[in-house]
Design an enzyme around this catalytic site. Sequence first.
Site, PDB file in Angstrom:
ATOM      1  N   ASN A   1       0.798  -1.316  -0.143  1.00 49.08           N
ATOM      2  CA  ASN A   1      -0.019   0.001   0.147  1.00 49.08           C
ATOM      3  C   ASN A   1       0.874   1.260  -0.051  1.00 49.08           C
ATOM      4  O   ASN A   1       0.263   2.273  -0.355  1.00 49.08           O
ATOM      5  CB  ASN A   1      -0.804  -0.110   1.395  1.00 49.08           C
ATOM      6  CG  ASN A   1      -0.448  -0.177   2.741  1.00 49.08           C
ATOM      7  OD1 ASN A   1       0.683  -0.994   2.602  1.00 49.08           O
ATOM      8  ND2 ASN A   1      -0.946   0.045   3.455  1.00 49.08           N
TER       9      ASN A   1
ATOM     10  N   GLU B   1       4.922  -3.753  11.995  1.00 48.33           N
ATOM     11  CA  GLU B   1       3.745  -2.787  12.067  1.00 48.33           C
ATOM     12  C   GLU B   1       2.545  -3.599  11.235  1.00 48.33           C
ATOM     13  O   GLU B   1       2.907  -4.046  10.358  1.00 48.33           O
ATOM     14  CB  GLU B   1       4.377  -1.772  11.610  1.00 48.33           C
ATOM     15  CG  GLU B   1       5.235  -0.635  12.159  1.00 48.33           C
ATOM     16  CD  GLU B   1       4.648  -0.096  13.305  1.00 48.33           C
ATOM     17  OE1 GLU B   1       3.398  -0.341  13.542  1.00 48.33           O
ATOM     18  OE2 GLU B   1       5.458   0.052  14.365  1.00 48.33           O
TER      19      GLU B   1
ATOM     20  N   CYS C   1      -3.115   1.240   6.497  1.00 51.48           N
ATOM     21  CA  CYS C   1      -3.209   0.449   7.872  1.00 51.48           C
ATOM     22  C   CYS C   1      -3.789   1.422   8.745  1.00 51.48           C
ATOM     23  O   CYS C   1      -4.414   1.271  10.069  1.00 51.48           O
ATOM     24  CB  CYS C   1      -1.947   0.057   8.495  1.00 51.48           C
ATOM     25  SG  CYS C   1      -0.634   1.222   8.407  1.00 51.48           S
TER      26      CYS C   1
END
Length: 482
Positions: A151, A248, A282
């Site tokens: 992303n 993450e 996210c």
Amino acid sequence: MTATLTHHIGGSFVDGTGSRILDENPSRPDELVAEGSAAGPEQVDAAVAAARAAAPGWARTPIAERAAVLERAAGLIDADADALGTELAREEGKLRAEGIGEVRNAANILRYFANEAHREQGEVYASPRPGERILVVRRPVGVIGVITPFNFPIGIPAWKMAPALVHGNTLVWKPAITVPLLALRLAQKLHEAGLPAGVLNLVIGEPDVGPAIVEHPGIDAMTFTGSTAVGRAIAARLAARGVPFAGEMGGKNASVVLADADLDLAVERVAGGAFRAAGQKCTATSRVVVDDAVADEFLERFAARAAQVRVGDSIVDDVDMGPLVDGRARDRVLEAIAGARSGGLRPVHAPEPYASGSLAAGYFVAPTVFELVDETHPLWRDEVFGPVVAVRRAGDTADAMRLANDSVYGLSAALFTRDLGRALASIDDLHVGVLHVNSESAGADLHVPFGGMKGSALGPREQGAAAREFVTETTTVYLQGA
């Protein structure tokens, strides 16, 4: 024009020996952006060997010289920002303007960490013994494995790799298979900037390349961005060997709209957080908690705002939202929407899937909003990673805080209120690593720590001064004269 994909191993760009990779445009899946072959297992071994061979020399290179490579690479990236941003939009589906912005941000990240050469590199403490000083010095960890998501195909790699490189580590990097071209472009710019052979090694492929890096005995540490399930599985395998891990991971981020909020501002910022990049961040807003006193008005305005989002080809200028990254992502999001319909959730704005034309041919999903009364529904619990929002009404502020925290994740949140005291209290009340007050939940600046709580992270924070905690080790030196 279709680009050719190669790997970067030991300072050379080489063809893969594995299966074929076809990198398609999610706006127009019949258009190839790039093609090549995946790395074979022997090429992963070669990449790790090259990183290990380069590690001692790179660690001994003065930090000013390491920083100069990052500075030169930043200039090369900036000079090609328009072309690289267009390739990013074609490859991932992010809007062209957002792609160019991400490319320029990657250049800024390289510059920021290049400035580590001008920052303190250790600490001096007083000793209780006469004639002695206690020094705390930092040294590189060694060879770091890097696994990055689709992303932010150049932004996330930049913020993981720049601090590692400037502090003297060498790298073996596997990008997401859906965005290999921008990974290759970043490797090319660093190579052109003078990065020595073996310091950065790029190996592209799935499903074997990632596990081969994780399980390789030549890896000293691993950094990962991706799903919580995969991140925890990687962390467990590494922990058995005592290998440090920084992850993450997922998010199910809430925007909280209190009764005193500026509704015009809240509607606009929540829409930006939910629908920008088709919700594939996210930190994207996927849940909204709104005080019941203003819920009807907020939902009416939010539905109207969702209906105004212009969906289309990512390189077209008058578009607000592009496609999802691939067909599997689109189908997964459409399945979640279908589950919301069949589960009795109230559609606030829920168009039917595109059935004809270019939007049906590409991997597009319309902005979608449902209201629910039962927070056990999967749309409230599970990460969807698309332009889909679940809304719950709160009876009061305390209830709103409870609902916002009602998640296994704790990455980001947004709070909308005019009450400064309430905003300050939310710092303690909301269990997240990133809190936005009167702005959208998505977004992070390069000079401050980034990371989440609960199921959203494992290990130290990324970005800013926090980044060096993972990419360096400390030695405490008790220094006395002879």
